[in-house]
Design an enzyme around this catalytic site. Sequence first.
Site, PDB file in Angstrom:
ATOM      1  N   PRO A  90       0.900  -1.149   0.139  1.00  0.00           N
ATOM      2  CA  PRO A  90      -0.095   0.356   0.022  1.00  0.00           C
ATOM      3  C   PRO A  90       0.942   1.340  -0.580  1.00  0.00           C
ATOM      4  O   PRO A  90       1.758   1.064   0.721  1.00  0.00           O
ATOM      5  CB  PRO A  90      -0.757  -0.867   1.018  1.00  0.00           C
ATOM      6  CG  PRO A  90      -0.063  -0.597   2.042  1.00  0.00           C
ATOM      7  CD  PRO A  90       0.760  -2.053   1.463  1.00  0.00           C
ATOM      8  N   GLN A 148      -6.426  -1.336   3.435  1.00  0.00           N
ATOM      9  CA  GLN A 148      -5.519  -0.671   4.751  1.00  0.00           C
ATOM     10  C   GLN A 148      -6.375   0.674   5.119  1.00  0.00           C
ATOM     11  O   GLN A 148      -6.813   1.752   4.809  1.00  0.00           O
ATOM     12  CB  GLN A 148      -4.165  -0.168   4.009  1.00  0.00           C
ATOM     13  CG  GLN A 148      -2.929  -0.260   5.713  1.00  0.00           C
ATOM     14  CD  GLN A 148      -2.020   0.338   5.030  1.00  0.00           C
ATOM     15  OE1 GLN A 148      -1.848   1.539   4.750  1.00  0.00           O
ATOM     16  NE2 GLN A 148      -0.844  -0.615   5.674  1.00  0.00           N
ATOM     17  N   CYS A 185       3.052   3.358   9.096  1.00  0.00           N
ATOM     18  CA  CYS A 185       3.580   4.318   9.083  1.00  0.00           C
ATOM     19  C   CYS A 185       4.213   5.722   9.099  1.00  0.00           C
ATOM     20  O   CYS A 185       3.501   6.309  10.406  1.00  0.00           O
ATOM     21  CB  CYS A 185       1.951   5.153   7.542  1.00  0.00           C
ATOM     22  SG  CYS A 185       2.613   7.127   6.988  1.00  0.00           S
ATOM     23  N   LYS A 212       0.965  -4.617   9.070  1.00  0.00           N
ATOM     24  CA  LYS A 212       1.941  -4.489   8.530  1.00  0.00           C
ATOM     25  C   LYS A 212       2.689  -3.119   9.603  1.00  0.00           C
ATOM     26  O   LYS A 212       1.873  -2.088  10.121  1.00  0.00           O
ATOM     27  CB  LYS A 212       1.831  -3.687   6.841  1.00  0.00           C
ATOM     28  CG  LYS A 212       3.317  -3.346   6.844  1.00  0.00           C
ATOM     29  CD  LYS A 212       2.950  -2.262   4.852  1.00  0.00           C
ATOM     30  CE  LYS A 212       3.967  -2.256   4.325  1.00  0.00           C
ATOM     31  NZ  LYS A 212       4.613  -1.260   4.932  1.00  0.00           N
ATOM     32  N   HIS A 258       8.099  -4.697   7.691  1.00  0.00           N
ATOM     33  CA  HIS A 258       9.099  -3.623   6.946  1.00  0.00           C
ATOM     34  C   HIS A 258      10.344  -3.919   7.884  1.00  0.00           C
ATOM     35  O   HIS A 258       9.933  -3.010   8.961  1.00  0.00           O
ATOM     36  CB  HIS A 258       7.880  -2.388   7.117  1.00  0.00           C
ATOM     37  CG  HIS A 258       9.148  -0.930   6.062  1.00  0.00           C
ATOM     38  ND1 HIS A 258       8.834   0.077   5.203  1.00  0.00           N
ATOM     39  CD2 HIS A 258      10.318  -1.439   5.786  1.00  0.00           C
ATOM     40  CE1 HIS A 258       9.983   0.765   4.545  1.00  0.00           C
ATOM     41  NE2 HIS A 258      10.616  -0.008   4.639  1.00  0.00           N
ATOM     42  N   ASN A 291       9.516  -6.571   3.793  1.00  0.00           N
ATOM     43  CA  ASN A 291       8.777  -5.419   3.199  1.00  0.00           C
ATOM     44  C   ASN A 291      10.313  -4.981   2.852  1.00  0.00           C
ATOM     45  O   ASN A 291      10.439  -4.588   4.530  1.00  0.00           O
ATOM     46  CB  ASN A 291       7.489  -4.625   3.212  1.00  0.00           C
ATOM     47  CG  ASN A 291       7.389  -3.102   2.599  1.00  0.00           C
ATOM     48  OD1 ASN A 291       6.915  -2.435   2.649  1.00  0.00           O
ATOM     49  ND2 ASN A 291       7.248  -3.427   0.820  1.00  0.00           N
ATOM     50  N   GLY A 292      10.619  -4.193   2.036  1.00  0.00           N
ATOM     51  CA  GLY A 292      11.269  -3.083   2.423  1.00  0.00           C
ATOM     52  C   GLY A 292      12.360  -2.862   1.258  1.00  0.00           C
ATOM     53  O   GLY A 292      13.118  -4.541   1.478  1.00  0.00           O
ATOM     54  N   GLY A 293      13.088  -2.731   0.431  1.00  0.00           N
ATOM     55  CA  GLY A 293      13.897  -2.961   0.000  1.00  0.00           C
ATOM     56  C   GLY A 293      13.968  -3.920  -1.341  1.00  0.00           C
ATOM     57  O   GLY A 293      14.858  -3.890  -2.057  1.00  0.00           O
ATOM     58  N   GLY A 302       7.251  -2.357  -2.568  1.00  0.00           N
ATOM     59  CA  GLY A 302       7.153  -1.707  -2.778  1.00  0.00           C
ATOM     60  C   GLY A 302       7.365  -0.772  -3.982  1.00  0.00           C
ATOM     61  O   GLY A 302       6.735  -0.607  -5.405  1.00  0.00           O
TER      62      GLY A 302
END
Length: 346
Positions: free
Chosen positions: A27, A80, A110, A149, A181, A221-223, A243
């Site tokens: 998202p 989400q 977030c 998340k 993340h 998640n991430g990179g 993402g």
Amino acid sequence: MLPIGHHEADKAKAGSKANPWRLSVAPMMDWTDRHCRTFHRILTRRTLLYTEMVTTGAVLHGPRERLLGFDSAEHLVALQLGGSDPAGLAASARIGADWGYDEINLNVGCPSDRVQDGRFGACLMREPALVGECVAAMVAAVAVPVTVKCRLGVDDQNIEEALDAMATAVFGAGAAALVVHARKAWLQGLSPKENRDVPPLDYGRVHRLKAAWPDRVVAINGGIRTIEEAQEQLAYLDGVMIGRAAYGEPALLIEADPQVFGEAAPVADGFEALERFEPYLAARLAEGVRLASMTRHLLGLFNGRRGARAFRRHLATAGTRPGADLSTLREAAALVSRAEPLEQAA
């Protein structure tokens, strides 16, 4: 090939029930709107898609068709939510499920100032018990999976303790999956944009979490920039969420079904994807949606091909003018070479 239809969406929905989190697109605020998701679904039948975050206040009191409306071809698609009031989240989750979403996800990651002021997002990493209450209320309200998340932690938190506490809370409350993340969020001192890049990635911490919860779904998640990198993570985890790479270079999603799910890709390349997207574009244009509102999600489609820069430029100029229509998109596509992609885009 015909535009994606309900029978294909139904097949994807049925075929992904065993582990719908194996591969997903994250998202992303201002990016993963209904136009983006519809295009991504043309590129991959099986990848799980997520909406932008919608706050409980917006769901309960805002224009629901604009905020929650989606095309049936998008399934599997998750909503989400942002919030920290269990009752409000339960009511919002129920509304989302009634609208037909396949999953309800709670944002605990977030880092924006607006989110902190509203006591939701990443700042909830400090309140795992409250997150557990929120998840329990949502689980009790809907029959679809409820997921979370989160980040590794925030500010000076110990990431071993913070992530363990969050996992214990959300799994204990009935969450079907936890997407992590793999960075801390620094709520003091870094902007939301910097929080996406500056805190170092720690994939090992997420791998350790999965080892501690072998019977629960843990995704990362991430990179992660390619399908190949996603496959490397799947050796340790149940799922991978991509993402910005999926948004900036959407053609990588054409590789998802063959490489991750062992099924044929729904389109051969970006050119065929554009052809299949045209009926959706035409329908929205007839409703008064501006072409640029939809084609902004396509700008990276031809990265690696000669003419990619001209494609982007044409959409960014002619595509934003009043009266821009399908012919504008076709003109842009005609600027791109159909030869094999080059190592360096023109």
